[in-house]
Design a protein around this motif. Structure first.
Motif, PDB file in Angstrom:
ATOM      1  N   MET A 205     -12.648 -43.189  19.820  1.00 40.75           N
ATOM      2  CA  MET A 205     -13.912 -43.890  19.067  1.00 40.75           C
ATOM      3  C   MET A 205     -15.354 -43.028  19.802  1.00 40.75           C
ATOM      4  O   MET A 205     -15.725 -43.066  18.423  1.00 40.75           O
ATOM      5  N   LEU A 206     -15.437 -43.029  20.410  1.00 40.09           N
ATOM      6  CA  LEU A 206     -16.210 -42.245  20.873  1.00 40.09           C
ATOM      7  C   LEU A 206     -16.327 -40.865  20.033  1.00 40.09           C
ATOM      8  O   LEU A 206     -17.432 -40.977  19.699  1.00 40.09           O
ATOM      9  N   VAL A 207     -15.087 -40.093  20.229  1.00 43.62           N
ATOM     10  CA  VAL A 207     -15.004 -38.428  19.785  1.00 43.62           C
ATOM     11  C   VAL A 207     -16.089 -39.330  18.204  1.00 43.62           C
ATOM     12  O   VAL A 207     -16.604 -37.474  17.247  1.00 43.62           O
ATOM     13  N   LEU A 208     -15.544 -40.304  17.216  1.00 46.36           N
ATOM     14  CA  LEU A 208     -15.861 -40.163  16.521  1.00 46.36           C
ATOM     15  C   LEU A 208     -16.578 -40.399  16.035  1.00 46.36           C
ATOM     16  O   LEU A 208     -18.171 -40.396  14.806  1.00 46.36           O
ATOM     17  N   ARG A 209     -17.445 -41.736  17.106  1.00 45.58           N
ATOM     18  CA  ARG A 209     -18.872 -42.010  17.084  1.00 45.58           C
ATOM     19  C   ARG A 209     -19.505 -40.642  16.505  1.00 45.58           C
ATOM     20  O   ARG A 209     -20.983 -40.378  16.178  1.00 45.58           O
ATOM     21  N   LEU A 210     -19.842 -39.532  17.999  1.00 48.15           N
ATOM     22  CA  LEU A 210     -20.284 -38.115  17.795  1.00 48.15           C
ATOM     23  C   LEU A 210     -20.241 -37.839  16.572  1.00 48.15           C
ATOM     24  O   LEU A 210     -21.246 -36.723  16.426  1.00 48.15           O
ATOM     25  N   GLY A 211     -19.219 -37.992  16.046  1.00 42.42           N
ATOM     26  CA  GLY A 211     -19.048 -36.936  14.823  1.00 42.42           C
ATOM     27  C   GLY A 211     -19.495 -37.365  13.532  1.00 42.42           C
ATOM     28  O   GLY A 211     -20.373 -36.850  12.501  1.00 42.42           O
ATOM     29  N   GLY A 257     -28.032 -31.341   2.999  1.00 38.35           N
ATOM     30  CA  GLY A 257     -26.463 -31.768   3.578  1.00 38.35           C
ATOM     31  C   GLY A 257     -25.840 -31.592   3.972  1.00 38.35           C
ATOM     32  O   GLY A 257     -24.839 -31.687   4.812  1.00 38.35           O
ATOM     33  N   LEU A 258     -25.913 -29.168   3.582  1.00 38.59           N
ATOM     34  CA  LEU A 258     -24.818 -29.021   4.561  1.00 38.59           C
ATOM     35  C   LEU A 258     -25.629 -28.185   6.096  1.00 38.59           C
ATOM     36  O   LEU A 258     -24.455 -28.809   6.512  1.00 38.59           O
ATOM     37  N   PHE A 259     -26.263 -28.434   6.427  1.00 41.06           N
ATOM     38  CA  PHE A 259     -27.028 -28.530   7.713  1.00 41.06           C
ATOM     39  C   PHE A 259     -26.196 -29.825   7.828  1.00 41.06           C
ATOM     40  O   PHE A 259     -26.788 -29.524   9.711  1.00 41.06           O
ATOM     41  N   LYS A 260     -26.251 -30.762   7.984  1.00 43.79           N
ATOM     42  CA  LYS A 260     -26.186 -31.986   8.236  1.00 43.79           C
ATOM     43  C   LYS A 260     -24.730 -32.158   8.615  1.00 43.79           C
ATOM     44  O   LYS A 260     -24.450 -32.098   9.559  1.00 43.79           O
ATOM     45  N   SER A 261     -23.533 -31.767   7.610  1.00 41.66           N
ATOM     46  CA  SER A 261     -22.142 -31.435   7.962  1.00 41.66           C
ATOM     47  C   SER A 261     -21.986 -30.588   8.863  1.00 41.66           C
ATOM     48  O   SER A 261     -20.784 -30.631  10.183  1.00 41.66           O
ATOM     49  N   VAL A 262     -22.686 -29.553   9.211  1.00 43.98           N
ATOM     50  CA  VAL A 262     -22.205 -28.404   9.767  1.00 43.98           C
ATOM     51  C   VAL A 262     -22.351 -29.101  11.613  1.00 43.98           C
ATOM     52  O   VAL A 262     -21.743 -28.443  11.983  1.00 43.98           O
ATOM     53  N   ILE A 263     -23.281 -29.195  11.413  1.00 34.44           N
ATOM     54  CA  ILE A 263     -24.064 -30.271  13.073  1.00 34.44           C
ATOM     55  C   ILE A 263     -22.730 -31.142  13.236  1.00 34.44           C
ATOM     56  O   ILE A 263     -22.895 -31.262  14.540  1.00 34.44           O
ATOM     57  N   SER A 264     -22.825 -32.336  12.186  1.00 32.38           N
ATOM     58  CA  SER A 264     -21.392 -32.790  12.575  1.00 32.38           C
ATOM     59  C   SER A 264     -20.374 -31.922  13.261  1.00 32.38           C
ATOM     60  O   SER A 264     -19.959 -32.960  13.870  1.00 32.38           O
ATOM     61  N   LEU A 265     -20.182 -31.305  12.961  1.00 32.74           N
ATOM     62  CA  LEU A 265     -18.429 -30.900  12.997  1.00 32.74           C
ATOM     63  C   LEU A 265     -18.945 -29.911  14.470  1.00 32.74           C
ATOM     64  O   LEU A 265     -18.202 -30.021  15.040  1.00 32.74           O
ATOM     65  N   LEU A 266     -19.971 -29.800  14.787  1.00 36.01           N
ATOM     66  CA  LEU A 266     -20.678 -28.913  15.689  1.00 36.01           C
ATOM     67  C   LEU A 266     -20.122 -29.799  16.178  1.00 36.01           C
ATOM     68  O   LEU A 266     -19.742 -29.761  18.071  1.00 36.01           O
ATOM     69  N   LEU A 267     -20.799 -31.377  17.109  1.00 35.20           N
ATOM     70  CA  LEU A 267     -21.318 -32.378  17.139  1.00 35.20           C
ATOM     71  C   LEU A 267     -19.228 -32.362  17.634  1.00 35.20           C
ATOM     72  O   LEU A 267     -18.904 -33.447  18.748  1.00 35.20           O
ATOM     73  N   ILE A 268     -18.584 -33.178  16.320  1.00 34.88           N
ATOM     74  CA  ILE A 268     -16.969 -33.711  16.629  1.00 34.88           C
ATOM     75  C   ILE A 268     -16.243 -32.525  17.651  1.00 34.88           C
ATOM     76  O   ILE A 268     -15.803 -32.923  18.555  1.00 34.88           O
ATOM     77  N   TRP A 269     -16.726 -31.233  17.339  1.00 30.65           N
ATOM     78  CA  TRP A 269     -15.738 -29.913  18.155  1.00 30.65           C
ATOM     79  C   TRP A 269     -16.277 -30.291  19.555  1.00 30.65           C
ATOM     80  O   TRP A 269     -15.441 -30.130  21.105  1.00 30.65           O
ATOM     81  N   GLY A 270     -17.003 -30.208  20.047  1.00 32.94           N
ATOM     82  CA  GLY A 270     -17.900 -30.528  21.367  1.00 32.94           C
ATOM     83  C   GLY A 270     -17.200 -31.261  21.817  1.00 32.94           C
ATOM     84  O   GLY A 270     -17.134 -31.821  23.048  1.00 32.94           O
ATOM     85  N   ALA A 271     -17.757 -32.909  21.437  1.00 32.25           N
ATOM     86  CA  ALA A 271     -16.729 -33.619  21.617  1.00 32.25           C
ATOM     87  C   ALA A 271     -16.276 -33.865  21.924  1.00 32.25           C
ATOM     88  O   ALA A 271     -14.936 -34.767  23.178  1.00 32.25           O
ATOM     89  N   ASN A 272     -14.773 -33.705  21.125  1.00 36.58           N
ATOM     90  CA  ASN A 272     -13.501 -33.492  21.538  1.00 36.58           C
ATOM     91  C   ASN A 272     -13.161 -32.363  22.447  1.00 36.58           C
ATOM     92  O   ASN A 272     -12.151 -33.407  23.174  1.00 36.58           O
TER      93      ASN A 272
END
Length: 286
Positions: A205-211, A257-272
Motif C-alpha cells: 500500500m505504501l508503494v501504491l501511495r507513493l506512485g 499532465g504528462l509531466f505528472k504521469s512520468v514522475i509518478s511512474l518514476l516514484l512507483i518504480w523507485g518505491a518498488n
C-alpha cells in the motif's frame, strides 16, 4: 465475465493515452489531433519556465508528504483497534460508521467542515461565546495542508482499513495462542506477530501511495481554491485544469499532465525497488 471489466479498462485507461500527443501540438479542438500544428517540446519549455507550475509542484509535494505522514498510518491503527474488539456486532457497527463518510461527495464533506470550522461554524460560535476571538480555519492558508488532510482522514480512513483487516484475518491464530502460552502480552503479540504479518500489505500500500503521490485530490482542492487562494491550493491537477482546459490551452494542460504521469511512474518504480531492498515483494518483480 471478465470481458466487460477489460473493455472498461481499455476504454477509460488505455484509449485516452493516445490523447497525450496533444502535449506536443498546438492543439485546436475544431480541427482535431490529426490536423493540429506540431509544436515539438515547446509546451514543455514554456511549462518549465512558468513559476506558477513550479508553485503547483511544490504544493503537490508538500500536501502529499503531509498526507503520507498523517494519513497513511491512520487506517493501519484503526484496523488494529477494530481487531481487538471482541464483540462481532459492535465491530460491525463501528466498521459501518467509519465506512459511511467514504460515500459522501467532496461537496458534502467540505460543507460539513464549513459548518464546523468556518467563520459562522460551531467552533467560532463557541469562541465568540467565551470572548476568545475567532479563527476561520477554512480560509487559513497556513493550516490548509492540515485541513485537507483532516478531511481526507475523516472521509477515506474508514474505507482504507478494508485491506488491512483482510491482512489481519490472514494471520494464523495459532501464533497468538502459542505466544500467549509463552507469556507474551498484548503489545508483544502485536509487535512480533501482528505487524510482521501485515508488513507485506503495508509495504504494498505504501508503494501504491507513493506512485499516486502527485494526486492529492482534484475536486477537494478545486472546491476550496477560492477560499485560500491559488498560491496555496493549486496542485498539478488543478493547474492542468485552470491553465489548460479552462483557458482553452489544452496542449499546455496535457503537457502538465504528462509531466505528472512520468514522475509518478518514476516514484512507483523507485518505491518498488526500495521494497525489494527490504526483502518485500512490493508491487511487482521483474
Amino acid at each position: 465475465m471478465t470481458i466487460p471489466a477489460v473493455v472498461l479498462l481499455l476504454v477509460f485507461n488505455y484509449v485516452p493515452l493516445f490523447g497525450l500527443i496533444t502535449a506536443f501540438q498546438y492543439y485546436d479542438p475544431l480541427v482535431g489531433v490529426s490536423h493540429s500544428q506540431w509544436a515539438g517540446l515547446e509546451q514543455f519549455t514554456t511549462l518549465f519556465h512558468d513559476p506558477l507550475f513550479w508553485g503547483a509542484v511544490k504544493n503537490t509535494l508538500y500536501l502529499s508528504l503531509v498526507q503520507l505522514v498523517l494519513f497513511f498510518p491512520v487506517p493501519i491503527v484503526l484496523a488494529l483497534l477494530l481487531n481487538t474488539v471482541l464483540s462481532e456486532r459492535l465491530r460491525n457497527l463501528i466498521q459501518s460508521i467509519v465506512y459511511l463518510p467514504h460515500f459522501f461527495s467532496w461537496v458534502l464533506t467540505i460543507t460539513i467542515f464549513q459548518q464546523m470550522l468556518g467563520g459562522a461554524g460551531v467552533l467560532n460560535q463557541f469562541l465568540r461565546r467565551h470572548d476568545i476571538g475567532t479563527w476561520d480555519v477554512m480560509t487559513d492558508s497556513h493550516t490548509f495542508a492540515l485541513l485537507v488532510t483532516a478531511q481526507a482522514v475523516w472521509k477515506e480512513a474508514g474505507w482504507g482499513i478494508i485491506v488491512f483487516l483482510a491482512a489481519l484475518a490472514a494471520i494464523d491464530t495459532h501464533l497468538y495462542e502459542a505466544a500467549t502460552v509463552d507469556g507474551a502480552g498484548r503489545w508483544r503479540r502485536m509487535w512480533h506477530i501482528t505487524l510482521p504479518g501485515m508488513r507485506g500489505v503495508i509495504v504494498l500500500m505504501l508503494v501504491l501511495r507513493l506512485g499516486n503521490a502527485l494526486t492529492v485530490g482534484f475536486e477537494q482542492l478545486l472546491l476550496q481554491r477560492v477560499a485560500v487562494g491559488h498560491r496555496t491550493a493549486d496542485v498539478l491537477d488543478t493547474f492542468s485544469f485552470y491553465y489548460g482546459i479552462a483557458t482553452n490551452n489544452c496542449s499546455y494542460g496535457a503537457a502538465a499532465g504528462l509531466f505528472k504521469s512520468v514522475i509518478s511512474l518514476l516514484l512507483i518504480w523507485g518505491a518498488n525497488k526500495l521494497a525489494h531492498a527490504f526483502g518485500e515483494d512490493g508491487l511487482y518483480r521483474v
